[in-house]
Each structure stands twice: as structure tokens, then as C-alpha cells.
Design a protein around this motif. Structure first.
Motif, short mmCIF file in Angstrom:
data_model
loop_
_atom_site.label_atom_id
_atom_site.label_comp_id
_atom_site.label_asym_id
_atom_site.label_seq_id
_atom_site.Cartn_x
_atom_site.Cartn_y
_atom_site.Cartn_z
N GLU A 125 65.67 -32.90 -6.64
CA GLU A 125 65.53 -33.26 -5.22
C GLU A 125 66.61 -32.57 -4.38
O GLU A 125 66.33 -32.08 -3.28
N ALA A 126 67.83 -32.52 -4.90
CA ALA A 126 68.92 -31.84 -4.18
C ALA A 126 68.62 -30.35 -4.05
O ALA A 126 68.82 -29.75 -2.99
N LEU A 127 68.13 -29.74 -5.12
CA LEU A 127 67.78 -28.32 -5.07
C LEU A 127 66.65 -28.07 -4.07
O LEU A 127 66.67 -27.06 -3.35
N THR A 128 65.70 -28.98 -4.03
CA THR A 128 64.58 -28.84 -3.08
C THR A 128 65.10 -28.90 -1.64
O THR A 128 64.69 -28.11 -0.79
N ARG A 129 66.02 -29.85 -1.38
CA ARG A 129 66.61 -29.94 -0.03
C ARG A 129 67.38 -28.65 0.30
O ARG A 129 67.28 -28.12 1.41
N ASP A 130 68.14 -28.14 -0.68
CA ASP A 130 68.88 -26.90 -0.46
C ASP A 130 67.92 -25.74 -0.17
O ASP A 130 68.18 -24.92 0.71
N LEU A 131 66.84 -25.67 -0.92
CA LEU A 131 65.86 -24.61 -0.72
C LEU A 131 65.23 -24.70 0.67
O LEU A 131 65.09 -23.70 1.37
N ASP A 132 64.88 -25.93 1.08
CA ASP A 132 64.30 -26.12 2.41
C ASP A 132 65.29 -25.66 3.48
O ASP A 132 64.90 -25.01 4.46
N SER A 133 66.56 -26.00 3.29
CA SER A 133 67.59 -25.61 4.25
C SER A 133 67.75 -24.09 4.28
O SER A 133 67.85 -23.49 5.36
N LEU A 134 67.73 -23.46 3.11
CA LEU A 134 67.83 -22.00 3.05
C LEU A 134 66.64 -21.33 3.73
O LEU A 134 66.80 -20.32 4.43
N GLU A 135 65.46 -21.89 3.55
CA GLU A 135 64.27 -21.32 4.20
C GLU A 135 64.38 -21.44 5.71
O GLU A 135 64.05 -20.50 6.43
N ALA A 136 64.87 -22.59 6.18
CA ALA A 136 65.04 -22.77 7.62
C ALA A 136 66.08 -21.77 8.16
O ALA A 136 65.88 -21.15 9.21
N ASN A 137 67.19 -21.61 7.43
CA ASN A 137 68.21 -20.65 7.84
C ASN A 137 67.66 -19.23 7.84
O ASN A 137 67.96 -18.43 8.74
N ASN A 138 66.84 -18.92 6.84
CA ASN A 138 66.25 -17.59 6.76
C ASN A 138 65.33 -17.34 7.96
O ASN A 138 65.34 -16.25 8.54
N ASN A 139 64.55 -18.36 8.33
CA ASN A 139 63.66 -18.22 9.49
C ASN A 139 64.47 -17.97 10.76
O ASN A 139 64.10 -17.13 11.59
N GLU A 140 65.57 -18.69 10.91
CA GLU A 140 66.43 -18.50 12.08
C GLU A 140 67.03 -17.09 12.08
O GLU A 140 67.12 -16.44 13.13
N LEU A 141 67.46 -16.63 10.91
CA LEU A 141 68.01 -15.27 10.81
C LEU A 141 66.97 -14.23 11.17
O LEU A 141 67.28 -13.24 11.86
#
Length: 107
Positions: free
Chosen positions: A51-67
Motif C-alpha cells: 500500500e505504501a509503494l502504491t501511494r508512492d507510485l501514485d505520487s510519482l505519477e502525479a509529479n511526472n504529470n506536473e513535470l
């Protein structure tokens, strides 16, 4: 009489062996229950880690979209800056021409 005595003795031996086996089975049962509890704890930890990895992945995807959006904006700005910069030589030439004209008029 001897055979009755032998039967009683054998019965006591069998009962004793049965008690030993029951005790062994109880120990095995307790060990299996402890192992099952440990497996459940490990599964819970693994589930929390996933679950923690999934949250981290979601956060990374959001950051990637912003970038990606920021990069697109920067590319657009760079294109606009290059377009504006392409006008500079013409403006410099016009300024030079104006300076030349002013110098002639001042004479």
C-alpha cells in the motif's frame, strides 16, 4: 492370570504411548498456530508495504504529470523567446539606420 497381567501391561504401555503422541500432537498444533500467526503478521506487513509503494507510485505519477506540463510550458516559452530573438537583428539594423539618419540631419 499371566496373560491378563500381560494384557494390562500392554494396555498401560499403549496408553502411555498414546499420551506421548497426544502431547506431541498438541506441541505440533501449538507450533502450527504460532507459525500461522507469524504468517498473518508477515502478510499484514507485506500488505502495508504494498500500500505504501502504491501511494508512492501514485505520487510519482502525479509529479511526472506536473513535470511534463512544466516542460511543455518551457518549450512553448523557449519557442516564443526564439521567435522574439529573431527580430533583434532587424531592430538593430533599424536602430542603426535611424542613428545614421539622425547623424546626417544633424550635419
Amino acid at each position: 492370570k499371566q496373560s491378563m497381567s500381560d494384557l494390562r501391561s500392554e494396555t498401560r504401555q499403549l496408553a502411555s504411548k498414546m499420551e506421548e503422541q497426544v502431547a506431541e500432537f498438541r506441541e505440533e498444533k501449538e507450533q502450527l498456530l504460532e507459525d500461522a500467526d507469524e504468517n498473518c503478521r508477515q502478510h499484514t506487513k507485506q500488505q502495508q508495504y504494498i500500500e505504501a509503494l502504491t501511494r508512492d507510485l501514485d505520487s510519482l505519477e502525479a509529479n511526472n504529470n506536473e513535470l511534463c506540463k512544466t516542460i511543455a510550458t518551457l518549450e512553448k516559452d523557449l519557442h516564443e523567446t526564439k521567435r522574439e530573438a529573431s527580430c533583434v537583428p532587424k531592430l538593430e539594423q533599424q536602430l542603426h539606420n535611424a542613428d545614421t539618419t539622425v547623424a546626417r540631419l544633424e550635419q
